[in-house]
Design a protein around this motif. Structure first.
Motif, short mmCIF file in Angstrom:
data_model
loop_
_atom_site.label_atom_id
_atom_site.label_comp_id
_atom_site.label_asym_id
_atom_site.label_seq_id
_atom_site.Cartn_x
_atom_site.Cartn_y
_atom_site.Cartn_z
N LEU A 110 0.81 -1.21 0.00
CA LEU A 110 0.00 0.00 0.00
C LEU A 110 0.85 1.27 0.00
O LEU A 110 0.41 2.32 -0.49
N SER A 111 2.05 1.19 0.56
CA SER A 111 2.93 2.36 0.64
C SER A 111 3.88 2.46 -0.54
O SER A 111 4.78 3.31 -0.54
N ASP A 112 3.71 1.60 -1.52
CA ASP A 112 4.58 1.59 -2.70
C ASP A 112 6.03 1.30 -2.33
O ASP A 112 6.96 1.92 -2.83
N GLY A 113 6.20 0.37 -1.41
CA GLY A 113 7.54 -0.13 -1.12
C GLY A 113 8.36 0.67 -0.15
O GLY A 113 9.59 0.57 -0.14
N LYS A 114 7.73 1.46 0.71
CA LYS A 114 8.50 2.17 1.74
C LYS A 114 8.89 1.20 2.84
O LYS A 114 8.23 0.17 3.04
N PRO A 115 9.96 1.49 3.58
CA PRO A 115 10.39 0.58 4.65
C PRO A 115 9.30 0.39 5.70
O PRO A 115 8.71 1.36 6.19
N ILE A 116 9.05 -0.86 6.05
CA ILE A 116 8.04 -1.22 7.04
C ILE A 116 8.72 -1.96 8.18
O ILE A 116 9.54 -2.87 7.94
N GLY A 117 8.40 -1.59 9.40
CA GLY A 117 8.96 -2.29 10.55
C GLY A 117 7.96 -2.35 11.68
O GLY A 117 6.81 -1.92 11.54
N PHE A 118 8.37 -2.91 12.80
CA PHE A 118 7.49 -2.93 13.96
C PHE A 118 8.29 -2.63 15.22
O PHE A 118 9.51 -2.80 15.28
N LYS A 119 7.56 -2.15 16.21
CA LYS A 119 8.16 -1.80 17.51
C LYS A 119 7.58 -2.72 18.57
O LYS A 119 6.38 -2.98 18.60
N TRP A 155 9.80 -10.47 5.80
CA TRP A 155 10.37 -9.92 7.02
C TRP A 155 10.35 -8.39 6.95
O TRP A 155 10.28 -7.81 5.86
N PRO A 156 10.41 -7.75 8.11
CA PRO A 156 10.37 -6.29 8.13
C PRO A 156 11.69 -5.70 7.69
O PRO A 156 12.72 -6.39 7.63
N ASP A 157 11.68 -4.41 7.39
CA ASP A 157 12.92 -3.71 7.08
C ASP A 157 13.65 -3.31 8.35
O ASP A 157 14.87 -3.14 8.33
N PHE A 158 12.91 -3.13 9.43
CA PHE A 158 13.54 -2.75 10.71
C PHE A 158 12.67 -3.23 11.87
O PHE A 158 11.47 -3.47 11.72
N ILE A 159 13.31 -3.39 13.02
CA ILE A 159 12.63 -3.70 14.27
C ILE A 159 13.09 -2.69 15.31
O ILE A 159 14.30 -2.53 15.53
N THR A 160 12.14 -2.01 15.93
CA THR A 160 12.47 -1.09 17.02
C THR A 160 12.29 -1.83 18.34
O THR A 160 11.20 -2.32 18.65
N VAL A 161 13.37 -1.93 19.10
CA VAL A 161 13.34 -2.61 20.40
C VAL A 161 13.24 -1.56 21.49
O VAL A 161 14.12 -0.71 21.65
N ASP A 162 12.14 -1.61 22.24
CA ASP A 162 11.92 -0.68 23.34
C ASP A 162 12.15 -1.41 24.65
O ASP A 162 11.75 -2.57 24.80
#
Length: 501
Positions: free
Chosen positions: A296-305, A327-334
């Motif tokens: 939906l975002s036309d290939g922008k980086p998608i990640g999760f926190k 798999w996601p492009d990034f994972i935010t670890v809180d």
């Protein structure tokens, strides 16, 4: 004490009345003693407050001092190194760097360098001058069509509503000038976010900004806003370190008509986001949602926190990534030490893993399954100094997010009033009278200077180690004060490693 009060109170009132009558005339009794007497009589018969019932006038002093207790603690009792959650020294460091003034520290360290809490970096006798180019990290794997080059320090998730419109504008304008990104928080994209700075749009469990009338996810609204040129990445919020397993909280007093319209909710009501995403019940659901947002975002980086809790759930998620080849492009670890404007005390104090073991675990799990080069890791939790940035890098992060440090940069004084809309600096409030005290142009410059001077300090520390990039830093370059041995003894215990190896 109570009987003494009953005896002394009429004597004091009579004495004050006589003195007042002698110097001020008969009106003294009506303007001063009269209201005091009425208040005293009322408190003797009311049944809600025991202190005021027993001490009808003196009891107010207790409530007054309780109200100003945080200020008394901060201004008169707190030492330079023991303030919570951030010490006076660290707050002062942010203020000085944000103002662009002398950030040096006099007369040596105030820390106990021989105890087990002290950590240091091992410098090189072949130190080099700091490099001039600020390091950046590219986020976006092979499935990403619009990768993003990120700074190693960025503004962590803080929503409009939790923060004032002036604070949001100042942070975004500072991000534009400093070329770092600004995470919107789960409260949707407002006009105040669109000041030219790069955005990471956070999608929380309430789907604010892409929300259907029934509270579910609206793909069309998401696609429309994800196409904004300011939106560089999208982050799915699974959980937050300060309150994992508990949805975000927007008190009714902060939820005005404008914020309610932006979020798609009823104004003047307390908004508590669901504890989890409506249609995500397992790893497959999450990965398919990631793919949906990527399309939906036309290939922008998608990640999760996330804040790590059950490690087996994360391992299962990574195994499904391999199976589904998503798999996601990034994972935010809180970390559990992360901040929030409002959360139940039990969640803030007693739920979730601290950032260090969680970060190590996520990093090593991705390494084990050969996904570490595909997935970037963002560390979020009490990152404030150049040392803390390098420390997070050594523990497995690629870049860092910080919320409270940037709040300090735009004026926060750690007044601990984020949850009641009375922030005295206009940072964490929607009160118009308080908000107008925060001058956007001035604070935007301070956000920029804090970021700039902190990254410069990172490069100076790297130079002291004889290095030129954060990618060169490793955990064996850090030591503990009580043993002067590698931090692997502390940060790589069996309790973490056996979850992976």
């Amino acid at each position: 004490m109570r009987h003494t009060f009953y005896i002394l109170t009429p004597i004091i009132l009579v004495f004050v009345g006589v003195v007042g009558y002698y110097y001020a005339g008969w009106w003294w009794s009506y303007t001063v003693l009269g209201p005091l007497a009425l208040i005293g009589l009322y408190n003797r018969v009311q049944s809600n407050h025991t202190i005021l019932r027993n001490f009808p006038l003196l009891g107010y002093f207790r409530y007054f001092f309780e109200t100003i207790s945080p200020e008394i603690q901060q201004y008169f009792i707190e030492r330079s190194t023991d303030g919570k959650p951030f010490s006076r020294n660290h707050r002062a460091l942010v203020y000085r760097r944000a103002k662009g003034v002398n950030d040096t520290h006099p007369f040596g360290t105030q820390l106990e360098i021989n105890n087990d809490h002290y950590e240091a970096i091992r410098h090189s006798i072949y130190a080099t001058p700091p490099v001039k180019d600020f390091p950046r990290v590219t986020i976006g794997n092979g499935s990403c069509r619009q990768p993003y080059s990120a700074s190693i320090l960025n503004v962590s998730a803080m929503s409009y509503g939790a923060l004032s419109k002036n604070a949001i504008m100042a942070l975004n304008q500072g991000a534009k000038k400093g070329n770092f990104y600004h995470n919107t928080g789960e409260g949707a994209i407002s006009d105040y976010h669109l000041q030219g700075g790069d955005l990471v749009w956070q999608i929380g469990t309430g789907y604010f900004g892409c929300r259907r009338a029934d509270g579910g996810f609206d793909p069309d609204l998401f696609k429309e806003k994800a196409a904004l040129p300011e939106v560089k990445m999208i982050e799915i919020k699974l959980s937050q370190g300060a309150k994992p397993g508990h949805g975000g909280v927007l008190p009714a007093i902060k939820n005005n008509e404008e914020i309610a319209k932006i979020r798609g909710v009823e104004p003047h009501t307390t908004i508590i986001s669901p504890p989890s995403h409506r249609d995500i019940h397992g790893p497959e659901d999450l990965l398919h949602f990631i793919q949906q947002l990527r399309d939906l975002s036309d290939g922008k980086p998608i990640g999760f926190k996330l804040c790590v809790g059950r490690t087996e759930e994360f391992i299962d998620l990574v195994e499904k990534m391999i199976t589904l080849q998503i798999w996601p492009d990034f994972i935010t670890v809180d970390g559990a030490e992360g901040g929030t404007g409002a959360a139940p005390l039990e969640f803030s104090d007693s739920v979730g893993l601290p950032l260090e073991p969680a970060l190590i675990f996520v990093h090593r799990t991705l390494v084990k399954y050969n996904l570490r080069k595909e997935v970037k890791i963002i560390a979020s939790g009490k990152v404030l100094t150049a040392f803390s940035i390098l420390r997070m890098r050594a523990l497995g992060a690629d870049i860092c997010n910080s919320a409270r440090a940037f709040m300090f940069s735009v004026g926060c004084i750690q007044a601990l009033r984020c949850n009641n809309n009375t922030c005295p600096t206009g940072v964490a409030t929607t009160n118009k009278m308080l908000t107008k005290g925060l001058v956007v142009a001035d604070k935007a410059e301070r956000a920029y200077k804090f970021h700039h001077n902190t990254i410069h300090a990172v490069l100076e520390l790297l130079g002291a180690c004889g290095l030129s990039h954060t990618e060169d830093i490793t955990i064996d370059m850090f030591v503990k004060g009580d043993e002067m041995v590698a931090l692997t003894n502390k940060y790589f215990p069996d309790s973490v490693l056996n979850r992976v190896d």
